[in-house]
Design an enzyme around this catalytic site. Structure first.
Site, mmCIF file in Angstrom:
data_model
loop_
_atom_site.group_PDB
_atom_site.id
_atom_site.type_symbol
_atom_site.label_atom_id
_atom_site.label_comp_id
_atom_site.label_asym_id
_atom_site.label_seq_id
_atom_site.Cartn_x
_atom_site.Cartn_y
_atom_site.Cartn_z
ATOM 1 N N ARG A 11 -7.977 -0.639 5.578
ATOM 2 C CA ARG A 11 -7.133 0.359 4.910
ATOM 3 C C ARG A 11 -5.769 -0.223 4.539
ATOM 4 O O ARG A 11 -5.083 0.339 3.685
ATOM 5 C CB ARG A 11 -6.929 1.588 5.806
ATOM 6 N N ARG A 23 1.771 14.716 12.249
ATOM 7 C CA ARG A 23 2.656 14.424 11.118
ATOM 8 C C ARG A 23 2.633 15.663 10.211
ATOM 9 O O ARG A 23 1.945 15.690 9.208
ATOM 10 C CB ARG A 23 2.187 13.161 10.387
ATOM 11 N N ASP A 75 5.584 0.562 11.985
ATOM 12 C CA ASP A 75 4.393 -0.157 11.533
ATOM 13 C C ASP A 75 4.364 -1.617 11.974
ATOM 14 O O ASP A 75 3.372 -2.319 11.725
ATOM 15 C CB ASP A 75 4.269 -0.079 10.003
ATOM 16 N N CYS A 91 -5.025 8.562 10.310
ATOM 17 C CA CYS A 91 -4.975 7.858 11.593
ATOM 18 C C CYS A 91 -4.697 8.809 12.755
ATOM 19 O O CYS A 91 -3.961 9.774 12.622
ATOM 20 C CB CYS A 91 -3.877 6.793 11.571
ATOM 21 N N LYS A 111 0.829 -1.205 0.000
ATOM 22 C CA LYS A 111 0.000 0.000 0.000
ATOM 23 C C LYS A 111 0.862 1.252 0.000
ATOM 24 O O LYS A 111 0.606 2.208 -0.737
ATOM 25 C CB LYS A 111 -0.911 0.012 1.230
ATOM 26 N N ASN A 112 1.905 1.258 0.821
ATOM 27 C CA ASN A 112 2.724 2.461 0.972
ATOM 28 C C ASN A 112 3.639 2.713 -0.218
ATOM 29 O O ASN A 112 4.282 3.762 -0.290
ATOM 30 C CB ASN A 112 3.545 2.376 2.266
#
Length: 419
Positions: free
Chosen positions: A398, A122, A306, A117, A22-23
């Protein structure tokens, strides 16, 4: 609202295929805006965040199609709107990565300040400062970053802190800038390297991706290409921890061991036998209880934030006492409070959690607070005695494609039900 219902106590055994990252997929889809010709991107995971990014490009007028294998075809020549609205950006912070490509290719971008999130601040100031150093005129007003530039200029950018999305935004912007851009203190994550490889496939001139110094020679335009997204190292790590926490054996296919060095080292320290090949990793816990391992998160190639929550779950049933130190996000211990409901012995002191492993967790209803927290609660549920309900699983959707199906392939007793 859906929930996951897990009947714990079954050692996992089997193999599972890992989806695209995903990233990596999100910035790569954003980067298709830079190409003057159609682009196709394969191995894209079927996730809510990916759907949001596709919807965002479509709202701008980009021609975008997705086939039944999640190959995404993009033609940005039809774009007629250069806005990333709040209603989409608020659900996914990664939407900020359209800022650099829009500005570099089309000279303008109006991007809402992001949401996402609840795991801490951030800030996007590093993105903004970098683009301003490249000649962009940027104002923040009415909740939007409003950026304009005739053509960005190459510059030496020293990032204040290591930021993955900041590195990606500036890297994308630099591909079409006039002259050379040097990004110092750049993020080194495999997803940044994958983005650089994708941009290179489009004709970008990039050196140093994967190090803390990336050098980009700007070009006049980028062409089309076919490209496949790298496998998701965090998904792979999560299923390996699932094998370890249940005392089982799990092989993840389509994974790259070199992207998980810090995680695999900690799994070995916990007592697992870990083996790997070019496209697979296997973990065998051989029915043993894991040993407690200390964790300290830090930017890649150190231990990833993560994977912190998943190892907290592992430590909660491990033999011994462990410390988990979170250095990246200040609010990333909320899952610990939920794990206490399952019987975990956890004490939190600032950015450190002290976890005393217990022989057995017991089932209880728990609520996910963010993406990786969701994963940790599912892992804890796999070993808790009784049936655990994990609520608010839209977070997990997600970042994990069909998690209940993949865990089911490994023998977990898990099902998705209406909440």
């Amino acid at each position: 609202m859906d929930k996951l219902q897990i009947h714990g106590g079954t050692p996992l055994d089997g193999e599972v295929r890992i989806s695209g990252a995903k990233n990596a997929a999100l910035p790569i889809i954003a980067a298709t805006l830079l190409a003057a010709e159609p682009v196709s991107v394969g191995n894209v995971p079927h996730l809510h965040d990916v759907t949001t990014m596709i919807e965002l490009l479509a709202q701008m007028g980009v021609s975008i199609t997705v086939d039944d294998k999640m190959r995404v075809e993009v033609d940005a020549s039809t774009i007629h709107r250069y806005v990333a609205p709040y209603e989409l950006v608020r659900t996914m912070r990664a939407s900020i990565v359209v800022l650099g490509p829009l500005l570099a290719r089309f000279g303008r971008a109006d991007v809402s300040l992001p949401g996402g999130c609840a795991i801490g601040a951030r800030p996007v100031n590093i993105h903004v400062a970098g683009l301003q150093a490249m000649g962009a005129d940027i104002h923040i007003e009415n909740g939007f970053i409003r950026a304009r530039a005739e053509r960005l200029r190459g510059a030496r950018l020293v990032l204040e802190t290591i930021t993955v999305t900041g590195t990606e935004n500036l890297l994308m912007a630099a591909t079409l800038a006039d002259g050379e851009t040097v990004i110092e203190n750049a993020a080194r994550e495999p997803e940044v390297v994958d983005l650089a490889n994708f941009l290179s496939a489009l004709g970008a001139q990039i050196q140093g991706a994967g190090t803390d110094r990336i050098v980009v020679q700007g070009v006049e335009k980028l062409h089309g290409a076919h490209y496949d997204v790298v496998p998701d190292r965090i998904e792979a790590g999560t299923y390996l921890v699932a094998g370890a926490i249940t005392g089982g054996r799990v092989r993840v296919k389509g994974a790259k061991a070199e992207h998980l060095d810090a995680v695999l080292a900690k799994l070995s320290e916990a007592g697992a036998q870990v083996t790997s090949g070019d496209t697979w990793i296997e973990l065998d816990m051989r029915g043993r209880r894991p040993r407690a391992v200390d964790i300290r998160t830090a930017p890649y190639p150190a231990f990833p934030t993560d994977m912190q929550a998943q190892f907290a779950a592992l430590n909660s049933v491990a033999d011994g006492v462990s410390t988990v130190i979170e250095t990246i996000f200040e609010n990333r211990f909320m899952h610990m409070l939920e794990m206490r409901r399952l019987g975990a012995d956890i004490r939190i002191e600032g950015s450190t959690a002290i976890i005393r492993g217990v022989p057995q967790l017991t089932a209880a209803p728990v609520m996910a607070t963010d993406l990786r927290a969701s994963a940790s609660l599912v892992l804890a549920g796999l070993v808790a005695q009784g049936t655990t309900d994990v609520l608010r699983i839209y977070h997990i959707d997600r970042g994990y494609e069909a998690i209940e199906e993949k865990l089911g392939q490994l023998g977990a007793r898990i099902k998705r039900t209406a909440g």
